[in-house]
Design a protein around this motif. Structure first.
Motif, PDB file in Angstrom:
ATOM      1  N   ASN A 153       0.335  -2.946  -7.620  1.00  0.00           N
ATOM      2  CA  ASN A 153      -1.025  -2.662  -7.161  1.00  0.00           C
ATOM      3  C   ASN A 153      -2.109  -3.200  -8.080  1.00  0.00           C
ATOM      4  O   ASN A 153      -3.243  -3.377  -7.639  1.00  0.00           O
ATOM      5  CB  ASN A 153      -1.214  -1.165  -6.938  1.00  0.00           C
ATOM      6  CG  ASN A 153      -0.506  -0.708  -5.685  1.00  0.00           C
ATOM      7  OD1 ASN A 153      -0.479  -1.419  -4.693  1.00  0.00           O
ATOM      8  ND2 ASN A 153       0.080   0.457  -5.732  1.00  0.00           N
TER       9      ASN A 153
ATOM     10  N   PRO B 156       2.389   4.592  -1.117  1.00  0.00           N
ATOM     11  CA  PRO B 156       1.858   5.508  -2.125  1.00  0.00           C
ATOM     12  C   PRO B 156       2.786   5.665  -3.328  1.00  0.00           C
ATOM     13  O   PRO B 156       3.996   5.416  -3.249  1.00  0.00           O
ATOM     14  CB  PRO B 156       1.703   6.825  -1.372  1.00  0.00           C
ATOM     15  CG  PRO B 156       2.556   6.706  -0.173  1.00  0.00           C
ATOM     16  CD  PRO B 156       2.684   5.252   0.138  1.00  0.00           C
ATOM     17  N   LEU B 157       2.196   6.102  -4.416  1.00  0.00           N
ATOM     18  CA  LEU B 157       2.933   6.283  -5.667  1.00  0.00           C
ATOM     19  C   LEU B 157       4.102   7.240  -5.495  1.00  0.00           C
ATOM     20  O   LEU B 157       5.211   6.970  -5.964  1.00  0.00           O
ATOM     21  CB  LEU B 157       1.985   6.786  -6.753  1.00  0.00           C
ATOM     22  CG  LEU B 157       2.605   7.203  -8.082  1.00  0.00           C
ATOM     23  CD1 LEU B 157       3.287   6.012  -8.740  1.00  0.00           C
ATOM     24  CD2 LEU B 157       1.555   7.795  -8.996  1.00  0.00           C
ATOM     25  N   SER B 158       3.882   8.345  -4.826  1.00  0.00           N
ATOM     26  CA  SER B 158       4.945   9.343  -4.672  1.00  0.00           C
ATOM     27  C   SER B 158       6.158   8.770  -3.946  1.00  0.00           C
ATOM     28  O   SER B 158       7.299   9.047  -4.315  1.00  0.00           O
ATOM     29  CB  SER B 158       4.418  10.572  -3.929  1.00  0.00           C
ATOM     30  OG  SER B 158       3.928  10.204  -2.659  1.00  0.00           O
ATOM     31  N   LYS B 159       5.920   7.945  -2.935  1.00  0.00           N
ATOM     32  CA  LYS B 159       7.032   7.359  -2.186  1.00  0.00           C
ATOM     33  C   LYS B 159       7.805   6.360  -3.050  1.00  0.00           C
ATOM     34  O   LYS B 159       9.031   6.330  -3.026  1.00  0.00           O
ATOM     35  CB  LYS B 159       6.514   6.686  -0.922  1.00  0.00           C
ATOM     36  CG  LYS B 159       7.616   6.251   0.002  1.00  0.00           C
ATOM     37  CD  LYS B 159       7.089   5.824   1.348  1.00  0.00           C
ATOM     38  CE  LYS B 159       8.233   5.465   2.269  1.00  0.00           C
ATOM     39  NZ  LYS B 159       7.762   5.103   3.591  1.00  0.00           N
ATOM     40  N   ARG B 160       7.098   5.564  -3.840  1.00  0.00           N
ATOM     41  CA  ARG B 160       7.778   4.610  -4.720  1.00  0.00           C
ATOM     42  C   ARG B 160       8.616   5.342  -5.770  1.00  0.00           C
ATOM     43  O   ARG B 160       9.723   4.932  -6.080  1.00  0.00           O
ATOM     44  CB  ARG B 160       6.774   3.693  -5.398  1.00  0.00           C
ATOM     45  CG  ARG B 160       6.187   2.671  -4.462  1.00  0.00           C
ATOM     46  CD  ARG B 160       5.264   1.734  -5.210  1.00  0.00           C
ATOM     47  NE  ARG B 160       4.492   0.937  -4.291  1.00  0.00           N
ATOM     48  CZ  ARG B 160       4.780  -0.313  -3.980  1.00  0.00           C
ATOM     49  NH1 ARG B 160       5.789  -0.915  -4.524  1.00  0.00           N
ATOM     50  NH2 ARG B 160       4.024  -0.977  -3.137  1.00  0.00           N
TER      51      ARG B 160
ATOM     52  N   ASN C 144       6.720   0.124 -10.895  1.00  0.00           N
ATOM     53  CA  ASN C 144       6.605  -0.743  -9.734  1.00  0.00           C
ATOM     54  C   ASN C 144       5.240  -0.586  -9.089  1.00  0.00           C
ATOM     55  O   ASN C 144       4.581  -1.580  -8.755  1.00  0.00           O
ATOM     56  CB  ASN C 144       7.710  -0.407  -8.726  1.00  0.00           C
ATOM     57  CG  ASN C 144       7.582  -1.178  -7.446  1.00  0.00           C
ATOM     58  OD1 ASN C 144       6.864  -0.776  -6.545  1.00  0.00           O
ATOM     59  ND2 ASN C 144       8.294  -2.296  -7.374  1.00  0.00           N
ATOM     60  N   TYR C 145       4.780   0.628  -8.918  1.00  0.00           N
ATOM     61  CA  TYR C 145       3.467   0.887  -8.322  1.00  0.00           C
ATOM     62  C   TYR C 145       2.352   0.256  -9.148  1.00  0.00           C
ATOM     63  O   TYR C 145       1.472  -0.408  -8.609  1.00  0.00           O
ATOM     64  CB  TYR C 145       3.251   2.404  -8.209  1.00  0.00           C
ATOM     65  CG  TYR C 145       1.895   2.783  -7.684  1.00  0.00           C
ATOM     66  CD1 TYR C 145       1.648   2.776  -6.314  1.00  0.00           C
ATOM     67  CD2 TYR C 145       0.865   3.151  -8.536  1.00  0.00           C
ATOM     68  CE1 TYR C 145       0.407   3.125  -5.820  1.00  0.00           C
ATOM     69  CE2 TYR C 145      -0.382   3.495  -8.050  1.00  0.00           C
ATOM     70  CZ  TYR C 145      -0.605   3.483  -6.694  1.00  0.00           C
ATOM     71  OH  TYR C 145      -1.840   3.819  -6.202  1.00  0.00           O
TER      72      TYR C 145
ATOM     73  N   GLY D 207       9.912   3.548 -10.428  1.00  0.00           N
ATOM     74  CA  GLY D 207       9.046   3.525  -9.254  1.00  0.00           C
ATOM     75  C   GLY D 207       7.575   3.547  -9.639  1.00  0.00           C
ATOM     76  O   GLY D 207       6.751   2.883  -9.021  1.00  0.00           O
ATOM     77  N   PHE D 208       7.240   4.306 -10.691  1.00  0.00           N
ATOM     78  CA  PHE D 208       5.867   4.338 -11.190  1.00  0.00           C
ATOM     79  C   PHE D 208       5.455   2.971 -11.726  1.00  0.00           C
ATOM     80  O   PHE D 208       4.366   2.482 -11.436  1.00  0.00           O
ATOM     81  CB  PHE D 208       5.725   5.401 -12.274  1.00  0.00           C
ATOM     82  CG  PHE D 208       4.379   5.409 -12.933  1.00  0.00           C
ATOM     83  CD1 PHE D 208       3.287   5.958 -12.292  1.00  0.00           C
ATOM     84  CD2 PHE D 208       4.198   4.849 -14.182  1.00  0.00           C
ATOM     85  CE1 PHE D 208       2.036   5.954 -12.887  1.00  0.00           C
ATOM     86  CE2 PHE D 208       2.964   4.833 -14.793  1.00  0.00           C
ATOM     87  CZ  PHE D 208       1.871   5.393 -14.142  1.00  0.00           C
TER      88      PHE D 208
ATOM     89  N   SER E 138       8.452  -6.374 -11.925  1.00  0.00           N
ATOM     90  CA  SER E 138       8.732  -5.000 -11.511  1.00  0.00           C
ATOM     91  C   SER E 138      10.234  -4.734 -11.422  1.00  0.00           C
ATOM     92  O   SER E 138      10.718  -3.689 -11.859  1.00  0.00           O
ATOM     93  CB  SER E 138       8.073  -4.728 -10.166  1.00  0.00           C
ATOM     94  OG  SER E 138       8.416  -3.469  -9.688  1.00  0.00           O
TER      95      SER E 138
ATOM     96  N   ARG F 266       0.806  -1.220   0.000  1.00  0.00           N
ATOM     97  CA  ARG F 266       0.000   0.000   0.000  1.00  0.00           C
ATOM     98  C   ARG F 266       0.845   1.279   0.000  1.00  0.00           C
ATOM     99  O   ARG F 266       0.320   2.339   0.251  1.00  0.00           O
ATOM    100  CB  ARG F 266      -0.927   0.018   1.216  1.00  0.00           C
ATOM    101  CG  ARG F 266      -1.842  -1.156   1.283  1.00  0.00           C
ATOM    102  CD  ARG F 266      -2.958  -1.014   0.293  1.00  0.00           C
ATOM    103  NE  ARG F 266      -3.864  -2.146   0.445  1.00  0.00           N
ATOM    104  CZ  ARG F 266      -4.467  -2.698  -0.562  1.00  0.00           C
ATOM    105  NH1 ARG F 266      -4.292  -2.262  -1.766  1.00  0.00           N
ATOM    106  NH2 ARG F 266      -5.267  -3.718  -0.364  1.00  0.00           N
TER     107      ARG F 266
END
Length: 110
Positions: A72, A14-18, A67-68, A64-65, A88, A12
């Motif tokens: 998800n 968030p996208l910004s953190k990934r 990966n998200y 990272g995007f 990923s 879970r």
């Protein structure tokens, strides 16, 4: 029970953190590589390091995007958790390779 909670929190994220984690990893990798260049050629210009730093940072954020999205939406894509993680990682490594080549083309990779 704690491992179930930790894996749920990890999924879970968030996208910004990934995207920030991907950008940080890429920035560290390219910085370590650029520090090995002792005497840059004068033809590269005074600010030759900016392009590789920006290209790799963007490639890491895009990784990272990806990966998200893969993690998800794995159930909609029909992947198991382990297959999604493997895919990923492969996509992120390929993205970093492309960012590395694009950023260093015309300077170190001439």
């Amino acid at each position: 029970m704690a491992s179930i909670i930790n894996s749920t929190i990890h999924i879970r994220m968030p996208l910004s953190k990934r995207m920030l984690i991907g950008a940080e990893i890429a920035l560290v990798l390219i910085t370590l590589f650029l520090l090995t260049v002792k005497e840059p050629e004068p033809a590269w210009g005074k600010y030759w390091m900016i392009r590789p730093l920006l290209a790799m940072t963007m490639a890491g954020a895009i990784g990272g995007f990806c990966n998200y999205v893969i993690i998800n939406f794995r159930s909609q894509m029909g992947f198991t958790k382990s297959a999604a993680i493997l895919l990923s990682v492969i996509v992120s490594i390929l993205g970093l390779f492309v960012g590395f080549a694009f950023g260093l083309y015309g300077t170190v990779l001439n």
